[in-house]
Scaffold this active site. Sequence first.
Site, PDB file in Angstrom:
ATOM      1  N   CYS A 227      -3.293   0.872  15.778  1.00 27.42           N
ATOM      2  CA  CYS A 227      -2.835   2.264  15.862  1.00 27.42           C
ATOM      3  C   CYS A 227      -3.094   2.822  17.261  1.00 27.42           C
ATOM      4  O   CYS A 227      -4.159   2.604  17.863  1.00 27.42           O
ATOM      5  CB  CYS A 227      -3.560   3.113  14.817  1.00 27.42           C
TER       6      CYS A 227
ATOM      7  N   CYS B 130      -2.448   7.171   7.763  1.00 28.53           N
ATOM      8  CA  CYS B 130      -2.140   7.754   9.070  1.00 28.53           C
ATOM      9  C   CYS B 130      -0.634   7.970   9.199  1.00 28.53           C
ATOM     10  O   CYS B 130       0.172   7.090   8.877  1.00 28.53           O
ATOM     11  CB  CYS B 130      -2.639   6.817  10.170  1.00 28.53           C
TER      12      CYS B 130
ATOM     13  N   CYS C  76       0.727   5.510  12.536  1.00 24.03           N
ATOM     14  CA  CYS C  76       0.942   4.059  12.430  1.00 24.03           C
ATOM     15  C   CYS C  76       1.453   3.621  11.057  1.00 24.03           C
ATOM     16  O   CYS C  76       1.821   2.467  10.872  1.00 24.03           O
ATOM     17  CB  CYS C  76      -0.340   3.302  12.770  1.00 24.03           C
TER      18      CYS C  76
ATOM     19  N   CYS D 108       1.351  -5.626 -17.945  1.00 25.16           N
ATOM     20  CA  CYS D 108       0.065  -5.527 -18.637  1.00 25.16           C
ATOM     21  C   CYS D 108      -0.760  -4.356 -18.106  1.00 25.16           C
ATOM     22  O   CYS D 108      -1.711  -3.919 -18.766  1.00 25.16           O
ATOM     23  CB  CYS D 108      -0.714  -6.831 -18.506  1.00 25.16           C
TER      24      CYS D 108
END
Length: 360
Positions: free
Chosen positions: A44, A71, A74, A321
């Site tokens: 980032c 974020c 990013c 499930c």
Amino acid sequence: MNIQTAVLPPHAEMVRAMLERDTAYEGVFFTAVKTTGIFCRPSCTARKPKPENVEFFAHADECLCAGYRACLRCKPLDAAAVAPDWVQRLLSAVDADPERRWSDAQLLAEGIEPLNLRRWFKQHFSMTFHAWLRTRRLGMALGGIKQGTSIDHAAFDSGYESLSGFRDAFQKSFHITPGRAANSEPLLFTRLTTPLGPMIAMAERRGLVLLEFLDRPALTREVEALQNRYGYAVAPGHNAHLQQIEAQLADYFAGKLSEFSVPLHLPGSAFAREVWAALLQIPYGQTSTYGAIAAQLGKPGASRAVGLANGHNRLSIVVPCHRVIGADGSLTGYGGGQPRKAFLLRLENAALQLTQQLAF
């Protein structure tokens, strides 16, 4: 085939990768900042926090369950769904020239650090790149033998100079001899990336057989049972069913798909198949209980047996499930972990509510 739980890199190495925005660690771990409540990809571009304010997680869902927000710069949830560029380039190169041998020197020449590659493959495929490459070549040999190629030619085409070496490697990978391969059923597998972490999908000609999170503790036993009990030869590869489930999973996590149409093949006991069929009838966005399913099957006293069959389901998400909860409303157990179960139920509930709102 050995499936292992992913292990995070050393703490110091993750700190270094975060501070240097090292793209080689994309998908390997996520950084979560305690002071802001936000989690990011290692690369980032936002201002880096103090290392003492950071937690590291292997999967994006772990960050979400710990209370962190994704974020906006990013977009780590998007990043969780794709392999990093350097891995994608390598996989494309392997597809273009499957017989090429990749030495560490060749990898370095392509700008790929062998240690980072090993770590990424161990986390996402539970084997090293070279082991994956070797198994992939053996899988191609398996396909050739199924189509009538002689064992000698299959061994030579796979890069083995010794027929005995080829036989040993083949039997170690597929648990059968090359001579028996013509009568075996190939079970192809591929790794799929999702917002909840990497999954493995396996399919044969009749349909999808397995879809599990790679860190599921029972995964190794499930794969061994498919090999030993049902005679499958497991190998890396692709087929139409694997391509279909990859596309449908992406739509499911985007809230665009509520029912899977990929063909399924479910080896198991008659009772287990009854339970799995009942799971498929639980509507999207709704839940049921072991007791309700037992009553539906005409066996009201079989709640525990239903629970066991539910736990033996090999097709996570597709055979839902995760929609089975305790009689008291608790989440109860889930092979992929309760945080993932809670995530899936929230996803379906939110998508269902949005669909209902748009309908009015």
